[in-house]
Scaffold this motif. Sequence first.
Motif, short mmCIF file in Angstrom:
data_model
loop_
_atom_site.label_atom_id
_atom_site.label_comp_id
_atom_site.label_asym_id
_atom_site.label_seq_id
_atom_site.Cartn_x
_atom_site.Cartn_y
_atom_site.Cartn_z
N PRO A 30 -1.13 -1.66 -3.49
CA PRO A 30 0.30 -1.53 -3.78
C PRO A 30 0.70 -2.03 -5.17
CG PRO A 30 0.00 -2.32 -1.55
CD PRO A 30 -1.37 -2.32 -2.20
N GLU A 31 0.11 -3.11 -5.63
CA GLU A 31 0.43 -3.64 -6.96
C GLU A 31 0.08 -2.64 -8.06
OE1 GLU A 31 -0.79 -7.60 -8.53
OE2 GLU A 31 -0.18 -8.25 -6.52
N LYS A 32 -1.07 -2.01 -7.92
CA LYS A 32 -1.50 -1.01 -8.92
C LYS A 32 -0.65 0.26 -8.80
CE LYS A 32 -6.20 -2.77 -9.11
NZ LYS A 32 -7.54 -2.64 -8.55
N LEU A 33 -0.38 0.68 -7.58
CA LEU A 33 0.42 1.89 -7.36
C LEU A 33 1.79 1.78 -8.03
CD1 LEU A 33 0.01 4.57 -5.79
CD2 LEU A 33 1.12 3.48 -3.84
N MET A 34 2.39 0.61 -7.95
CA MET A 34 3.71 0.38 -8.55
C MET A 34 3.69 0.57 -10.08
SD MET A 34 6.03 -0.56 -6.26
CE MET A 34 7.22 -1.53 -7.16
N LYS A 35 2.52 0.40 -10.69
CA LYS A 35 2.43 0.47 -12.15
C LYS A 35 2.35 1.90 -12.68
CE LYS A 35 0.22 -4.01 -12.67
NZ LYS A 35 -1.02 -4.72 -12.97
N TRP A 36 1.98 2.87 -11.84
CA TRP A 36 1.79 4.22 -12.38
C TRP A 36 2.43 5.33 -11.57
CZ3 TRP A 36 -0.58 8.09 -9.65
CH2 TRP A 36 -1.34 7.72 -8.53
N TYR A 37 2.83 5.10 -10.34
CA TYR A 37 3.26 6.18 -9.46
C TYR A 37 4.74 6.55 -9.66
CZ TYR A 37 3.07 9.14 -5.30
OH TYR A 37 3.10 10.22 -4.44
N ALA A 38 5.07 6.92 -10.89
CA ALA A 38 6.40 7.46 -11.23
C ALA A 38 6.25 8.18 -12.56
CB ALA A 38 7.44 6.36 -11.33
N PRO A 39 6.93 9.32 -12.73
CA PRO A 39 6.86 10.02 -14.02
C PRO A 39 7.43 9.16 -15.15
CG PRO A 39 7.76 11.45 -12.31
CD PRO A 39 7.72 10.06 -11.74
N ASP A 40 7.15 9.57 -16.37
CA ASP A 40 7.62 8.84 -17.55
C ASP A 40 9.12 8.62 -17.50
OD1 ASP A 40 5.00 8.95 -18.34
OD2 ASP A 40 5.32 10.42 -19.93
N GLY A 41 9.55 7.41 -17.79
CA GLY A 41 10.98 7.08 -17.82
C GLY A 41 11.56 6.76 -16.46
N CYS A 42 10.74 6.88 -15.41
CA CYS A 42 11.21 6.64 -14.04
C CYS A 42 10.57 5.37 -13.48
CB CYS A 42 10.83 7.82 -13.14
SG CYS A 42 11.50 9.41 -13.69
N THR A 43 11.15 4.89 -12.39
CA THR A 43 10.58 3.74 -11.70
C THR A 43 10.41 4.08 -10.23
OG1 THR A 43 12.79 2.84 -11.32
CG2 THR A 43 11.61 2.02 -13.25
N ILE A 44 9.51 3.37 -9.57
CA ILE A 44 9.31 3.58 -8.13
C ILE A 44 9.53 2.27 -7.40
CG2 ILE A 44 6.80 3.22 -8.26
CD1 ILE A 44 7.14 5.64 -5.87
N ASN A 45 10.15 2.38 -6.24
CA ASN A 45 10.30 1.25 -5.33
C ASN A 45 9.92 1.73 -3.95
OD1 ASN A 45 11.45 -1.00 -6.94
ND2 ASN A 45 12.96 0.57 -7.40
N PHE A 46 9.32 0.84 -3.18
CA PHE A 46 8.94 1.15 -1.81
C PHE A 46 9.75 0.29 -0.85
CE2 PHE A 46 5.22 2.52 -4.18
CZ PHE A 46 4.88 3.72 -3.54
N LYS A 47 10.42 0.93 0.11
CA LYS A 47 11.06 0.20 1.20
C LYS A 47 10.00 -0.15 2.23
CE LYS A 47 15.93 1.10 1.76
NZ LYS A 47 16.95 1.65 2.66
N LYS A 48 8.99 0.73 2.32
CA LYS A 48 7.90 0.54 3.27
C LYS A 48 6.65 1.15 2.65
CE LYS A 48 6.51 1.51 7.97
NZ LYS A 48 6.98 1.76 9.29
N LEU A 49 5.52 0.45 2.81
CA LEU A 49 4.25 0.97 2.28
C LEU A 49 3.12 0.37 3.09
CD1 LEU A 49 2.72 2.65 0.17
CD2 LEU A 49 2.78 0.64 -1.33
N ASP A 50 2.50 1.20 3.92
CA ASP A 50 1.41 0.75 4.78
C ASP A 50 0.24 1.71 4.57
OD1 ASP A 50 0.00 -0.63 6.70
OD2 ASP A 50 1.05 0.29 8.41
N ILE A 51 -0.65 1.38 3.62
CA ILE A 51 -1.70 2.30 3.19
C ILE A 51 -2.93 2.16 4.09
CG2 ILE A 51 -3.07 3.12 1.24
CD1 ILE A 51 -1.00 1.82 -0.61
N ILE A 52 -2.81 2.75 5.28
CA ILE A 52 -3.91 2.86 6.23
C ILE A 52 -3.75 4.21 6.92
CG2 ILE A 52 -4.11 0.36 6.67
CD1 ILE A 52 -2.53 0.85 9.30
N THR A 53 -4.81 4.72 7.52
CA THR A 53 -4.68 5.98 8.27
C THR A 53 -3.63 5.78 9.36
OG1 THR A 53 -6.97 6.58 7.79
CG2 THR A 53 -5.91 7.69 9.65
N GLY A 54 -2.63 6.64 9.37
CA GLY A 54 -1.52 6.52 10.32
C GLY A 54 -0.38 5.67 9.78
#
Length: 162
Positions: A30-54
């Motif tokens: 999640p820490e790494k994902l926050m650094k790149w998972y948005a197009p240029d000039g945009c930001t991303i925030n997660f209300k929920k993030l559970d990176i497992i199957t399901g």
Amino acid sequence: MENRVNTTEVFIEKTFNASPEKVFSAWTDPEKLMKWYAPDGCTINFKKLDIITGGRFHSCITNPQYGDCWCIGEYKEILPHTKIVFTLINADENGDPANPADIGMDPDWPGETLVTVTFKAENGKTAMQLRQTVPQELAKKTGAYRGWIQMLDNMETMLNLN
């Protein structure tokens, strides 16, 4: 790795100067994902993030020009260092699915797409393929394709800094 291009889906291939473990980690830490998972000039925030199957997520990409774009989804398959499959569903701030046309998107955009990302070691690097179940022409028209390219370029920059 399959190299079949299909006009009914987005297909992006990119090689990273990093191991599959590092590239996979950029998608699943999640820490790494926050650094790149948005197009240029945009930001991303997660209300929920559970990176497992399901596991599920609820995210918002904020674009200063176009406003907020909320999504929900589910991780359908996670194979360490090999493959990630997840749904992307247009949503509202409460996490309820939303009709793309009702939230200012192209009326042809599907309310739900499936994203498949695969990773393969090649000569000390990683060949990554991304597919999304939306016509590539529509993704280019709406800017979604350019958004993926920018995000993957941002991930490459982040990987090169670590």
